[in-house]
Every structure is written in structure tokens, then in C-alpha cells.
Design an enzyme around this catalytic site. Sequence first.
Site, mmCIF file in Angstrom:
data_model
loop_
_atom_site.group_PDB
_atom_site.id
_atom_site.type_symbol
_atom_site.label_atom_id
_atom_site.label_comp_id
_atom_site.label_asym_id
_atom_site.label_seq_id
_atom_site.Cartn_x
_atom_site.Cartn_y
_atom_site.Cartn_z
ATOM 1 N N GLY A 7 1.428 4.911 -0.056
ATOM 2 C CA GLY A 7 0.638 6.355 0.285
ATOM 3 C C GLY A 7 0.103 6.165 1.823
ATOM 4 O O GLY A 7 -0.802 7.038 2.166
ATOM 5 N N SER A 36 -11.407 8.538 -8.553
ATOM 6 C CA SER A 36 -12.133 9.538 -8.098
ATOM 7 C C SER A 36 -13.537 9.666 -8.919
ATOM 8 O O SER A 36 -13.345 9.357 -10.148
ATOM 9 C CB SER A 36 -11.508 11.058 -8.167
ATOM 10 N N TYR A 96 -6.763 18.467 -11.752
ATOM 11 C CA TYR A 96 -6.882 17.265 -10.975
ATOM 12 C C TYR A 96 -7.737 16.278 -11.634
ATOM 13 O O TYR A 96 -7.584 15.097 -11.709
ATOM 14 C CB TYR A 96 -7.641 17.617 -9.798
ATOM 15 N N SER A 111 0.611 -1.266 -0.100
ATOM 16 C CA SER A 111 0.047 -0.100 0.074
ATOM 17 C C SER A 111 0.924 1.097 0.167
ATOM 18 O O SER A 111 1.723 1.526 0.962
ATOM 19 C CB SER A 111 -0.969 -0.084 1.195
#
Length: 371
Positions: A61, A194, A207, A59
Site C-alpha cells: 500500500g 479503523s 466501509y 508493506s
Amino acid sequence: MCGGGGLSLVSEAWKTEPGWLQSPMIRVKVQHSGPGSRKPVPHDLSQGELPSASQATVSEGAAAPLAWTAAEELGQEHKEDSGGPVVATMRDLGKKGTLEAAAGEALGQTLTVAQLDVCSDESVAQCLRCIQGGEVDVLVNNAGVGLVGPLEGLSLATMQKVFDTNFFGAVRLVKAVLPGMKRRRQGHIVVVSSVMGLQGVVFNDVYAASKFALEGFFESLAIQLLQFNILPLPCPVPSISLVEPGPVGTAFEGKLLEQVSTAQFPGADPDTLHYFRDLYLPASRELFRSLGQSPQDVAQIIVKVISSARPPLRRQTNARYSALTALKAADPSGRLYVRSAHRLLFRWPRLLSRGLRCLACGCFPTRVRPG
């Protein structure tokens, strides 16, 4: 778990300039110390050695709230079900204290912490080399950088940094682990995308563009990976899942919105600055208050996707936000979503605020279907 589990890499990045973050995590399958034993074997991380693994979860981040929560969830899950170790990675190991404290008894057993920077080829290679004999079977890629503000006030260099982390950081990690997945005909790539990879949001141009790039890249790759599904499993392996959170409420977002409210955006005209500061920022705060999920909510969904017998290609995490993404799906021309978003923000901001509060309390249906 599809593909039998494995190494998961979660990466997340933020920079508060007007908006970022980056950090990492790794999960590694438990090494059996003897016949019938599932007790993890201790490892000396001071010597640059990560747990030996036939199945590992990385993982990337883990310094970020969402990432370290996912690392904690995976570590605890593997502690309870005797699964593989989790290696949580981050650029700055000086920030590992929060994650280690939250890990509890899982730390040193099913969860360890290592250094990794998704923007560095050498850092990625070094991290993977440290997993002795291990193969990454589950890659949870949570690397992400936020950037918000009037386009005219953002430099191209800043925009490129967003893509370096959000897009090329993810590509770098996939390039490193994909050959092994193809060779074994096994693996699961989980990408934290997202809802802004599904629809554009005003003043989040760069973004959103980086998340659209992720969505297109991994959807395209998913088609190719179906060809490698030669195992008798109920899901395509290697497989890809895009997890799509909406607003996630953490102290980072609050700090970011506070910073950008007073930030200078040279080159932006007065009208645009007015729209950004006096319309967008208040609406954004209301959105996070009304619809924001906790990092724990999203982390639990990531774990469910990893553990699913039939992992989806896409999984939105916030049912209350789905009414907004449905506006785009309802009209393929895009006109309905763009005009609705424009009118709500620029003409009817009070109606927008009330609508968000209604979505939060369940006054509106969470799913909207075309008529």
C-alpha cells in the site's frame, strides 16, 4: 521486536468514486555479507529479485500517504539500527517516485519498491516468490478502500469491491504468509483497521462493515495463534495487532469529500441527500480539521507496535478521538452511542462542531470511563 522482526506487509487502497485507494510495502531482514557484517547486499530488482531474507518486512500500500510514510519510517529505522530491509509494494509502480524521494539514503539499502496487488492471488504469490529464501515475519497489512454516501445510491458491485480490498485482500495476504509463521512459531501480523471497526458511522455503512469484518476475523485468528506460542518470548508469536486510526488528514480525504459533495446518488431520496450533503459532509470536514492526525503520527505508532516487546491486540492511534469510541464502550446495549450520534448530527450540529473543537484543544478529557 516481538518474534524477532521480519517481513511486514502494509496495504492501503482508496478509490475516489465516492471514495477509495490501494498500494503496498515489504520489509526484508538484512543479508549478512560476511562475519560481523550488517551491510545490505545489493540486489538486481530489474530481474524480478527482491532481497534475500531470513527476516523481511513487506508493506503493501505504499502509494498511499499513510503507507508510504510507514514504509519510510521502517526503512529509516532499519537503516539506523541495522535491521532488515523493507520492501514497499504498490499496484502501480509508476507512482513510486514520491516514496523513493522520501526514502533518501535508505532506498536500495534497507528499502526497495516492488509491485503487488492484494486483490490478485497471482500477484501476491509472485511478490513473495521474489523474496529468495525469505520468510515474512512481520506483515503490516494496510490495504483499505473508502466508500461514503447514501446507501441507496451505491451499487452492490461497488460495495463488493470495498470488501475485496479491505477484507478479502487482507485475508489473501494472511493466507499466504501464515503457514510459514506457524512453521517457525514466529511472526507478527499488524493490520491497519479503523475506529470504524469499533463503531458505526452514518453514511459510512459499507466501509464500517468491512472494518468490523476485519476486527472479528483477526480477533478470532489471534485466539488460535496463541496456541503456537512455543518460543520463550514475552509476547505471543505468531501474534496479531489491530492498529485503529481515527481521521487521518491527507489531500486524498479532502479531494474525496469535495468529490462526493457534488456526486450523484441515483435512488437516494431528497431528504437523505440533504442530510448527507448539508449535515454529514460539513461535520466530517470539521472532524478532520479538529481531530485529524497526520500520516506520520499513525506511521510512528505502527513502528512502535512492531517494535513492542508486548504488542497489543488493539491500539487506537488518536487519544482525542477516544472520547467518541468510549460512548459505545460505556453502554453495552449500544443505545448511548447510537442516540448520541443521532442527536449530535441531526439535532445539534452546532453543538457537535463546538464539541469537536473542544476535543481538539483539550477542553474535554481524552478518556471517558463509565460512571
